[in-house]
Design an enzyme around this catalytic site. Sequence first.
Site, short mmCIF file in Angstrom:
data_model
loop_
_atom_site.label_atom_id
_atom_site.label_comp_id
_atom_site.label_asym_id
_atom_site.label_seq_id
_atom_site.Cartn_x
_atom_site.Cartn_y
_atom_site.Cartn_z
N CYS A 82 0.82 -1.22 0.00
CA CYS A 82 0.00 0.00 0.00
C CYS A 82 0.85 1.26 0.00
O CYS A 82 0.87 2.02 0.97
CB CYS A 82 -0.94 -0.02 1.19
SG CYS A 82 -2.02 -1.44 1.07
N GLU A 83 1.60 1.45 -1.06
CA GLU A 83 2.40 2.66 -1.24
C GLU A 83 2.55 2.89 -2.74
O GLU A 83 2.78 1.93 -3.49
CB GLU A 83 3.83 2.47 -0.68
CG GLU A 83 3.86 2.17 0.78
CD GLU A 83 5.04 2.84 1.48
OE1 GLU A 83 5.60 3.81 0.93
OE2 GLU A 83 5.37 2.37 2.56
#
Length: 417
Positions: free
Chosen positions: A341-342
Site C-alpha cells: 500500500c504505497e
Amino acid sequence: MNAFNYRERQLYAEDCKVSDIVAEVGTPLYIYSRETLERHFRVFDQALNGLEHIICFSVKSNSNLAVLRLFANLGGGADIVSGGELFRCLKAGMDPGRIVFSGVGKTTDEIRYALASGILMFNVESEMELDRIQEVASAMGKVAPISFRVNPDINPKTHPYISTGLKKNKFGVEVDRAVALYKKAARMNAIRILGIDCHIGSQLTTLSPFEETVLKLREIVEELQEEGIPIRWIDLGGGLGITYRDEAPPSPEAYADTVRRAASGMTQGFIFEPGRVMAGNAGILVTRVLYVKRGPVKTFIIVDAGMNDMVRPSLYDAYQEIRPVVETDRKIMADVVGPICESGDFLAKEREVPDAEPGDLLSVMSAGAYGFTMASNYNSRPRPAEVLVNGNEFFVIRARETFEDLVRGERIPPWLS
Ligand code: LLP
C-alpha cells in the site's frame, strides 16, 4: 553472460525450466545459478592471477548460507558488517581467517564476537572505534588485527545512496588523519596493524576512481613504511558494476589490470570485497501476475512481488529488467507494481514490458545481489523462498516464510488479556 536463457520460448535457469521450479516452490521466488556464481568467482580470481589476493565476498549482497558455502568451497572469504553476517559465515563453514569486518557502527558485542572467532581483521572506521577495539581486546587478553578504512574523497560517479568515499559520507577516516591514527594504533598494546582499506562506492562503471584509490592508498602505505609501520594487506573494497540495462562496466580483467598497474612494485597482498559483480546477474526474482488494471492514463500490471521483496527500484529508482517466463513478442507500456500500500511500490515504471495476463510469470533480472538481503516483512508479507539451481536439479536453500514466522518472538503481555 548468465544462466537464464530461453529454450523454445521458455525461460530456463541452467537446465531447469523456471515454470517447473515455480510449480513446486511458488512465487515470489528468488532463483540463483550455481554455475554463474562459480563462474563469476573464478573469472575474478583468475583475473587477479599473479597478485597475492583474497576474495572476500560482500555478504550484504547475498547472505544465504548455501551461497556463502559455495564461495567458501572456492577458497573465498567474506566482507561482513555485522555480528549476524559473521554468524552466517561461520555457520556456512567459512574460514574466519579470511573474514574482514567493516562498518561504522560495530558494537562491543560484535567486536568481542569477532575477536573470539579469530577474523582476519577489523576495518576500523573511526578513532573512537579504535579505542573501543583496544579496550575490548585488552579485556579479553587478545590482540586485534586492524586496518583503517580510509576515506579518500574520490567520486565514484554512481548513485548518491551508494557513494561512500566522499568527504561528506560517514565512512572511513579522513585521509589526512590516516597516518596520525596509524601512529596512535602502533602504540596500542592490544592492536596489531595489518592493513589499509578503502571502499568508495558500488555499481562503478569506470576504472579511474579505482585507479585513483590505489594510488592514494599507495602514498599512505609508503608514508607508513617510512614511519616504520609496515602494511601487509591492501583492501580495495568492492564496487565493480554490472549490466542491469545497457551499462558497460569494465571486465574483471580490465579492473585487475588497473590495480596491477597502479600497484606495480608493491609487495602487499590485496583483498577484494566484491558483492554485486559476483551475485547480481546470478539471480532472478520470479513473480506471478495477479491482475492487469487498465487505468485512464496508465496500465498497471499487478504482481505478487512487492517492494518488500525487492526494494531497489523503489529505493534507488533502479532499473531491473523484466522478462516473461514464457517468451512473448507482445509488448505493452505499463507499470509493474506490487501489492504494497504505497505508490512507491513498483518494480518497473512507464516501461515497455511483456504483455501479461493474470497467471503469467515474470522474471525480474539481475536480482541476485541486494535482492533477498534487502527484503522485509512490510505489510506482514512472508519473505520469498530462495532456490539454488545446479544443472538440471534445484534445491530450496531458504524456505518461504510462513505466517507463524511473521509473529515469532512477539508476545501479548498478560495485562492486555
Ligand atoms: N565493501 C564494503 C565496505 C561495502 O560497503 C560494500 C557495499 C561492498 C564491499 C560491496 O560492494 P559491491 O561490490 O556489491 O558494489 N543496496 C545497494 C548497494 C549498497 C552497497 C553497500 N556497500 C544496491 O542495491 O545497489
